[in-house]
Design a protein around this motif. Structure first.
Motif, PDB file in Angstrom:
ATOM      1  N   ASN A  93       0.814  -1.225   0.000  1.00 19.22           N
ATOM      2  CA  ASN A  93       0.000   0.000   0.000  1.00 19.22           C
ATOM      3  C   ASN A  93       0.843   1.268   0.000  1.00 19.22           C
ATOM      4  O   ASN A  93       0.409   2.311   0.487  1.00 19.22           O
ATOM      5  N   PHE A  94       2.052   1.188  -0.543  1.00 17.77           N
ATOM      6  CA  PHE A  94       2.923   2.354  -0.675  1.00 17.77           C
ATOM      7  C   PHE A  94       2.227   3.422  -1.505  1.00 17.77           C
ATOM      8  O   PHE A  94       1.554   3.126  -2.495  1.00 17.77           O
ATOM      9  N   LYS A  95       2.415   4.670  -1.100  1.00 24.95           N
ATOM     10  CA  LYS A  95       1.964   5.795  -1.918  1.00 24.95           C
ATOM     11  C   LYS A  95       2.984   6.909  -1.800  1.00 24.95           C
ATOM     12  O   LYS A  95       3.731   6.991  -0.829  1.00 24.95           O
ATOM     13  N   HIS A  96       3.012   7.756  -2.851  1.00 25.64           N
ATOM     14  CA  HIS A  96       3.930   8.890  -2.829  1.00 25.64           C
ATOM     15  C   HIS A  96       3.179  10.143  -3.249  1.00 25.64           C
ATOM     16  O   HIS A  96       2.044  10.075  -3.718  1.00 25.64           O
ATOM     17  N   HIS A  97       3.845  11.286  -3.092  1.00 28.79           N
ATOM     18  CA  HIS A  97       3.188  12.576  -3.309  1.00 28.79           C
ATOM     19  C   HIS A  97       3.897  13.447  -4.337  1.00 28.79           C
ATOM     20  O   HIS A  97       3.756  14.672  -4.315  1.00 28.79           O
ATOM     21  N   ASN A  98       4.667  12.842  -5.253  1.00 25.86           N
ATOM     22  CA  ASN A  98       5.306  13.605  -6.318  1.00 25.86           C
ATOM     23  C   ASN A  98       4.226  13.977  -7.331  1.00 25.86           C
ATOM     24  O   ASN A  98       3.573  13.115  -7.913  1.00 25.86           O
ATOM     25  N   ALA A  99       4.035  15.274  -7.552  1.00 23.92           N
ATOM     26  CA  ALA A  99       2.942  15.773  -8.384  1.00 23.92           C
ATOM     27  C   ALA A  99       3.070  15.384  -9.859  1.00 23.92           C
ATOM     28  O   ALA A  99       2.097  15.475 -10.604  1.00 23.92           O
ATOM     29  N   TYR A 100       4.225  14.917 -10.282  1.00 29.86           N
ATOM     30  CA  TYR A 100       4.458  14.638 -11.697  1.00 29.86           C
ATOM     31  C   TYR A 100       4.206  13.191 -12.110  1.00 29.86           C
ATOM     32  O   TYR A 100       4.327  12.855 -13.288  1.00 29.86           O
ATOM     33  N   PHE A 101       3.868  12.331 -11.160  1.00 32.83           N
ATOM     34  CA  PHE A 101       3.669  10.910 -11.460  1.00 32.83           C
ATOM     35  C   PHE A 101       2.464  10.372 -10.704  1.00 32.83           C
ATOM     36  O   PHE A 101       2.110  10.883  -9.641  1.00 32.83           O
ATOM     37  N   LYS A 102       1.856   9.312 -11.266  1.00 32.53           N
ATOM     38  CA  LYS A 102       0.803   8.620 -10.528  1.00 32.53           C
ATOM     39  C   LYS A 102       1.349   8.209  -9.161  1.00 32.53           C
ATOM     40  O   LYS A 102       2.547   7.997  -9.013  1.00 32.53           O
ATOM     41  N   GLY A 103       0.478   8.054  -8.191  1.00 35.35           N
ATOM     42  CA  GLY A 103       0.885   7.888  -6.804  1.00 35.35           C
ATOM     43  C   GLY A 103       1.245   6.499  -6.327  1.00 35.35           C
ATOM     44  O   GLY A 103       1.348   6.278  -5.128  1.00 35.35           O
ATOM     45  N   ASP A 104       1.474   5.542  -7.237  1.00 33.09           N
ATOM     46  CA  ASP A 104       1.774   4.163  -6.822  1.00 33.09           C
ATOM     47  C   ASP A 104       3.276   3.871  -6.879  1.00 33.09           C
ATOM     48  O   ASP A 104       4.056   4.626  -7.465  1.00 33.09           O
ATOM     49  N   ALA A 105       3.666   2.770  -6.275  1.00 33.24           N
ATOM     50  CA  ALA A 105       5.078   2.377  -6.191  1.00 33.24           C
ATOM     51  C   ALA A 105       5.677   2.092  -7.563  1.00 33.24           C
ATOM     52  O   ALA A 105       6.781   2.551  -7.872  1.00 33.24           O
ATOM     53  N   GLU A 106       4.969   1.348  -8.397  1.00 29.85           N
ATOM     54  CA  GLU A 106       5.496   0.951  -9.707  1.00 29.85           C
ATOM     55  C   GLU A 106       5.846   2.173 -10.556  1.00 29.85           C
ATOM     56  O   GLU A 106       6.916   2.238 -11.156  1.00 29.85           O
ATOM     57  N   THR A 107       4.945   3.154 -10.587  1.00 28.35           N
ATOM     58  CA  THR A 107       5.184   4.350 -11.395  1.00 28.35           C
ATOM     59  C   THR A 107       6.404   5.118 -10.902  1.00 28.35           C
ATOM     60  O   THR A 107       7.245   5.540 -11.701  1.00 28.35           O
ATOM     61  N   LEU A 108       6.531   5.297  -9.599  1.00 27.89           N
ATOM     62  CA  LEU A 108       7.674   6.031  -9.058  1.00 27.89           C
ATOM     63  C   LEU A 108       8.970   5.264  -9.291  1.00 27.89           C
ATOM     64  O   LEU A 108       9.987   5.845  -9.674  1.00 27.89           O
ATOM     65  N   MET A 109       8.944   3.957  -9.110  1.00 26.39           N
ATOM     66  CA  MET A 109      10.134   3.138  -9.326  1.00 26.39           C
ATOM     67  C   MET A 109      10.607   3.265 -10.772  1.00 26.39           C
ATOM     68  O   MET A 109      11.802   3.458 -11.028  1.00 26.39           O
ATOM     69  N   LEU A 110       9.692   3.195 -11.722  1.00 18.80           N
ATOM     70  CA  LEU A 110      10.060   3.310 -13.132  1.00 18.80           C
ATOM     71  C   LEU A 110      10.556   4.715 -13.463  1.00 18.80           C
ATOM     72  O   LEU A 110      11.471   4.880 -14.267  1.00 18.80           O
ATOM     73  N   ALA A 111       9.983   5.738 -12.843  1.00 20.51           N
ATOM     74  CA  ALA A 111      10.448   7.114 -13.056  1.00 20.51           C
ATOM     75  C   ALA A 111      11.867   7.285 -12.528  1.00 20.51           C
ATOM     76  O   ALA A 111      12.709   7.935 -13.169  1.00 20.51           O
ATOM     77  N   MET A 112      12.156   6.691 -11.372  1.00 19.60           N
ATOM     78  CA  MET A 112      13.516   6.750 -10.815  1.00 19.60           C
ATOM     79  C   MET A 112      14.501   6.037 -11.737  1.00 19.60           C
ATOM     80  O   MET A 112      15.618   6.506 -11.968  1.00 19.60           O
ATOM     81  N   GLU A 113      14.066   4.918 -12.280  1.00 21.50           N
ATOM     82  CA  GLU A 113      14.904   4.154 -13.201  1.00 21.50           C
ATOM     83  C   GLU A 113      15.187   4.965 -14.465  1.00 21.50           C
ATOM     84  O   GLU A 113      16.317   5.030 -14.946  1.00 21.50           O
ATOM     85  N   GLU A 114      14.157   5.602 -15.018  1.00 17.62           N
ATOM     86  CA  GLU A 114      14.312   6.425 -16.219  1.00 17.62           C
ATOM     87  C   GLU A 114      15.251   7.599 -15.954  1.00 17.62           C
ATOM     88  O   GLU A 114      16.087   7.947 -16.788  1.00 17.62           O
ATOM     89  N   SER A 115      15.129   8.221 -14.799  1.00 16.12           N
ATOM     90  CA  SER A 115      15.997   9.342 -14.435  1.00 16.12           C
ATOM     91  C   SER A 115      17.459   8.905 -14.434  1.00 16.12           C
ATOM     92  O   SER A 115      18.332   9.632 -14.902  1.00 16.12           O
ATOM     93  N   THR A 116      17.721   7.725 -13.922  1.00 17.49           N
ATOM     94  CA  THR A 116      19.098   7.218 -13.881  1.00 17.49           C
ATOM     95  C   THR A 116      19.602   6.894 -15.277  1.00 17.49           C
ATOM     96  O   THR A 116      20.769   7.130 -15.585  1.00 17.49           O
ATOM     97  N   ARG A 117      18.708   6.375 -16.126  1.00 20.80           N
ATOM     98  CA  ARG A 117      19.113   6.101 -17.511  1.00 20.80           C
ATOM     99  C   ARG A 117      19.506   7.401 -18.217  1.00 20.80           C
ATOM    100  O   ARG A 117      20.491   7.451 -18.948  1.00 20.80           O
ATOM    101  N   LYS A 118      18.721   8.457 -17.991  1.00 22.67           N
ATOM    102  CA  LYS A 118      18.997   9.746 -18.624  1.00 22.67           C
ATOM    103  C   LYS A 118      20.214  10.439 -18.011  1.00 22.67           C
ATOM    104  O   LYS A 118      20.883  11.220 -18.674  1.00 22.67           O
TER     105      LYS A 118
END
Length: 122
Positions: free
Chosen positions: A30-55
């Motif tokens: 039931n993880f949730k986050h509050h970053n306004a730029y991404f959906k609030g679930d764990a999977e979305t934030l994890m993939l965004a962090m991964e993409e940031s590292t790739r870039k």
């Protein structure tokens, strides 16, 4: 591990391109986050962090302060996307249930090239 150690490990893993491991080891159900730029679930934030590292494969996160109050841990850091980047002052707030992160906030402020305040941001 203490909550402070878990928070440090989670952020360091994520910043260094190991977001899957960070989430597998340290994120609870039931993880949730509050970053306004991404959906609030764990999977979305994890993939965004991964993409940031790739870039930004040379990204660095330097932790300056970690504070703990009951189920909350706040981490004050200097985030640089590249070695030449002046970066951001970032505060991550993590809420725990037992030893798992279940809620996450991240707030950042650009570091100005010309700083008026002689005390700096760290």
């Amino acid at each position: 591990m203490t909550k402070k150690e878990i928070a440090r490990d989670f952020l360091k893993l994520a910043a260094n391109g190991h977001s899957h491991e960070a989430f597998r080891l340290h994120v609870g159900e039931n993880f949730k986050h509050h970053n306004a730029y991404f959906k609030g679930d764990a999977e979305t934030l994890m993939l965004a962090m991964e993409e940031s590292t790739r870039k930004n494969p040379n990204k660095t996160l330097t932790i300056h302060h970690i504070l703990e109050d009951k189920d909350l841990v706040a981490v004050h850091s200097h985030l640089k996307q590249t070695p030449a980047d002046i970066g951001f002052a970032v505060v991550h707030i993590l809420r725990f249930e037992l030893d798992k992160i279940v809620e996450f906030w991240d707030l950042g402020q650009s570091i100005p090239t010309e700083m008026i305040n002689e005390n700096g941001m760290f």
